[in-house]
Every structure is written in structure tokens, then in C-alpha cells.
Scaffold this motif. Sequence first.
Motif, PDB file in Angstrom:
ATOM      1  N   ARG A   1      33.784  44.385  37.070  1.00 44.31           N
ATOM      2  CA  ARG A   1      34.678  44.206  38.212  1.00 44.31           C
ATOM      3  C   ARG A   1      34.155  44.899  39.473  1.00 44.31           C
ATOM      4  O   ARG A   1      34.685  44.721  40.553  1.00 44.31           O
TER       5      ARG A   1
ATOM      6  N   HIS B   1      46.481  38.462  44.674  1.00 47.30           N
ATOM      7  CA  HIS B   1      47.854  38.275  44.181  1.00 47.30           C
ATOM      8  C   HIS B   1      48.874  38.392  45.324  1.00 47.30           C
ATOM      9  O   HIS B   1      49.795  37.593  45.423  1.00 47.30           O
TER      10      HIS B   1
ATOM     11  N   ASP C   1      40.484  40.803  43.539  1.00 44.37           N
ATOM     12  CA  ASP C   1      41.093  41.012  42.229  1.00 44.37           C
ATOM     13  C   ASP C   1      42.609  41.193  42.343  1.00 44.37           C
ATOM     14  O   ASP C   1      43.380  40.515  41.656  1.00 44.37           O
ATOM     15  N   ILE C   2      43.025  42.102  43.222  1.00 44.50           N
ATOM     16  CA  ILE C   2      44.466  42.370  43.328  1.00 44.50           C
ATOM     17  C   ILE C   2      45.041  41.931  44.679  1.00 44.50           C
ATOM     18  O   ILE C   2      46.184  41.503  44.760  1.00 44.50           O
TER      19      ILE C   2
ATOM     20  N   ASN D   1      49.681  50.191  38.310  1.00 42.11           N
ATOM     21  CA  ASN D   1      49.619  48.752  38.621  1.00 42.11           C
ATOM     22  C   ASN D   1      50.786  48.440  39.554  1.00 42.11           C
ATOM     23  O   ASN D   1      51.655  47.632  39.252  1.00 42.11           O
TER      24      ASN D   1
ATOM     25  N   TYR E   1      51.958  36.574  38.891  1.00 37.25           N
ATOM     26  CA  TYR E   1      53.186  37.261  39.322  1.00 37.25           C
ATOM     27  C   TYR E   1      54.238  36.318  39.903  1.00 37.25           C
ATOM     28  O   TYR E   1      55.400  36.680  40.008  1.00 37.25           O
TER      29      TYR E   1
ATOM     30  N   ILE F   1      39.296  48.358  31.919  1.00 35.98           N
ATOM     31  CA  ILE F   1      40.165  49.166  32.758  1.00 35.98           C
ATOM     32  C   ILE F   1      40.816  50.271  31.936  1.00 35.98           C
ATOM     33  O   ILE F   1      40.889  51.412  32.330  1.00 35.98           O
TER      34      ILE F   1
ATOM     35  N   LYS G   1      42.543  33.822  38.552  1.00 31.88           N
ATOM     36  CA  LYS G   1      42.323  34.111  39.965  1.00 31.88           C
ATOM     37  C   LYS G   1      41.304  35.231  40.090  1.00 31.88           C
ATOM     38  O   LYS G   1      41.127  35.943  39.117  1.00 31.88           O
TER      39      LYS G   1
ATOM     40  N   TYR H   1      49.275  46.399  46.800  1.00 32.29           N
ATOM     41  CA  TYR H   1      48.905  46.356  45.381  1.00 32.29           C
ATOM     42  C   TYR H   1      47.969  47.529  45.148  1.00 32.29           C
ATOM     43  O   TYR H   1      46.834  47.538  45.593  1.00 32.29           O
TER      44      TYR H   1
ATOM     45  N   GLN I   1      46.246  50.414  42.549  1.00 32.87           N
ATOM     46  CA  GLN I   1      45.859  50.830  41.193  1.00 32.87           C
ATOM     47  C   GLN I   1      45.045  52.115  41.316  1.00 32.87           C
ATOM     48  O   GLN I   1      44.705  52.539  42.429  1.00 32.87           O
TER      49      GLN I   1
ATOM     50  N   TRP J   1      42.500  52.993  38.550  1.00 34.98           N
ATOM     51  CA  TRP J   1      41.621  53.117  37.384  1.00 34.98           C
ATOM     52  C   TRP J   1      40.177  53.470  37.696  1.00 34.98           C
ATOM     53  O   TRP J   1      39.409  53.757  36.773  1.00 34.98           O
TER      54      TRP J   1
ATOM     55  N   TYR K   1      55.102  42.200  31.200  1.00 35.25           N
ATOM     56  CA  TYR K   1      53.902  41.610  31.817  1.00 35.25           C
ATOM     57  C   TYR K   1      53.440  40.356  31.079  1.00 35.25           C
ATOM     58  O   TYR K   1      53.092  39.353  31.685  1.00 35.25           O
TER      59      TYR K   1
ATOM     60  N   PHE L   1      40.731  41.025  28.381  1.00 37.55           N
ATOM     61  CA  PHE L   1      42.098  41.267  28.863  1.00 37.55           C
ATOM     62  C   PHE L   1      42.855  39.945  29.077  1.00 37.55           C
ATOM     63  O   PHE L   1      43.926  39.702  28.491  1.00 37.55           O
TER      64      PHE L   1
END
Length: 388
Positions: free
Chosen positions: A177, A194, A190-191, A276, A134, A229, A105, A162, A164, A166, A338, A15
Motif C-alpha cells: 500500500r 471513500h 486508498d481512503i 479507522n 461505506y 495493516i 476501489k 478519513y 487512520q 497504522w 463492517y 483483507f
Amino acid sequence: MAKKTVNVALIGTKFMGKAHSNAFRQVTKFFDLPVEPVMKVLCGRNPVETKELAAKYGWEEASTDWKKVIARNDIDVVDISVPGNMHHPMAIAAAKAGKHIICEKPLAANVKQAKEMLDAVTKAGVKNLCGFSYRFAPAIGTIKKMIANGDLGHIYHFRAAYQQDWIVDPEFPLNWRLQKKVAGCGALGDIGAHIIDMCQNLIGPVEEVAASMRTFIKKRPLTEGSATIAAAAGHKKSSKMGTVDVDDATIILAHIKGQDTLATFEATRFAPGRRNHNSIEVNGSKGSVLWNQEDMNIFQYYNVNDPGTLQGFRRIHATDSGHPYTGAWWPSAHIIGYEHLFTHEVHDFIAQLNSKKVTYPTFADGLACQKVLEAVEKATKSRKWEKV
Ligand code: SOE
């Protein structure tokens, strides 16, 4: 006269490898850079796949040996776009070899590693970027300026979620992950990383935290491939189950250093319908702003000084807001996406290779974020407020 060039090696083909490849391919087409990045070598684990992808993405060569690639005299920049457990060894080796480094990150698996990585790049005097992508959204650049100008007044709240979805399906396999030894962390790192960076970049450093972390689905089918994902359904699952040893969701309360501001953060992979949804809301004495990544080009602005009869949130197109990146792409309101965030990231890194001060997120920001992640884990265990 021919432009000066820098040779780039990218480690990682999935990815982020794809996103960074696209960025290097596009950046010279849309921006004027003082030096031109040359897509020299793509490095991955699978020889056949890496060769195919190198040709597809536009890299001159393919390799399966990251140590050899980093040691090459003709490589100037090393881009580390692999799972978290490899960031530390690769970045240390690249710094020792005198390469400028881009690293995804979260910077490392823990604070100790992140410190060692920062020490290594500082000692080597090489440029370093931590991939808080971001920050490179035009709306975020504009919001940062508004806050710095005092347009929102005193900031009471920074609120970020944040979300998600998935891994909501308990049958989603135990991909990398979801394994601490490979990813180093779960939703938080992971998120959550951010939005923690977003707060530290826009508002100020997180000083102390209280938190709660959960793993809702504790056992998942082992996978025979590397489930991504996007492609949960098509994966060969084995009948054997493995343990999820990272968080599925984390909620954090935070205080900001030297400011009377309350911050909250939510990082979850268990919010059905939120694919997302990286969203922030800032409330200040003079107004508020809202932004969400799924509608990335827009932000909402409420100004308390608008006439009473006209008060309400304005929907602002960030491509109209005079941001330095947007003019390089399309006319106003012809939206970007993105993938452009990574192109902007690569642009800033290459454009500032010879600058003393840099404007992008560095390993120092990566370490600052890592310290918050560690304090959150500590606070979850202690059930108390913990200092960062
Ligand atoms: C997966 O959760 C992921 O790809 C993150 O790793 C990225 O950093 C984020 O941009 C999108 O979601």
C-alpha cells in the motif's frame, strides 16, 4: 423449482478477499435473492494458501491463474479484490469475456485506465460495481434520503476526514500500500477515495479542488513478507530501506458543481488513536448530520426547528430508521458491523443483475472519483485551484 444460479470467481485472498468471501457466504443466508450466487472459485497467488483459504471460506475450487479463471465459460461474475495495479488488466479481460464485474476501489491507477475500464464494461454490456463499501452503511442510506428530501435544506458544508494510524511507526515496513507501482496511490486513493465518493454520492459532483499532499516518512524497511495493516509488528523486516512514493496524508478544499457548498476532505494515515475514523459532517440551512464509521450504526442529527429549549444533536440508531438492509439482520438496535457493508454490496449487485437501472456505485462512479484524485495531485503540484 430450483433457483437460477450465477457462478462467481473471486480474485484476491487477503483483507478484501476475506471480506468479499464472507459477503458471498452470508448473503444467501439472510436475504432472498432472485438468483443465487454460487461460490465457484477463489483465485490467489500462493497455491497452498489459496487452496486452504478456498476450503475455509467456502469456495468450491482454488486457482492461481486469473486469466484461465476469467476465460472459463461457467463463470458469470468476476470479483476483483486485489491491489490497484491489477484492476485494469483483470477488468478489461473480464469485460471482454462477458463477465459481470465487482472491482475494489480506487477503480484504477489513473483516469486513463479508469476510462478504458468503463468503456470495456459499457461495450460488453456487463454489470459493474466499484467497491465504495461505506455507501452500504444503513446510516449513510438514511442520510442520503434526508438530504434528497431537503430535510437539511441548502447544504453549506460537507466536511469529511478519513483518519487512520497504522503507519505512524517509522519502522512499519514498506508494504504494497506504500508503493505506487502496486497500490497506484497512497492515503488519497486508498481512503480519500471513500470520502470523495461519499460527497459525490450525497451532495454532488466535485468541480474544482485545491490541495496539499505529504509523505512524512520517506524511507521504510523493506519487508520479506507482505506486511498487512493489522500485523505490523510481527513482520520480518530486512535491514534494507525502500522509498515511500505515495502520500501519507492529503488535505483538500473543494467546490461542488452548481451548488453554493464548500467541501473539505482529509485523508491521513498519521492520526494516532484514529484506527479507522471515517467521518462526515453535513451542515445545511435546516440542520446538520454527523456520522463516523467507528460507531457505524449511529448518526447524529440537529434540527434547527426543534424548540429552543430542546435544541441539540439527537443520537439516532440507524437500525431503527427503516433502512431496507437492517430488517434482514437482527431486531432494532442489535447492531451490525463492517463486514455487513460488503454483504449489502454483494446483495445489491446480485439482486440487480437483470435490472436496467442500478442503485449501487458503478465504474462510472469509480471514474468520477478517479478524476477528482487526479485533479488533487495536479493541484498539489501547481499550488492552484484545478478543475476536475
Ligand atoms: C486500508 O487503508 C483500508 O483497508 C482501505 O483500503 C479500505 O478501503 C477501508 O475500508 C479500510 O481501510
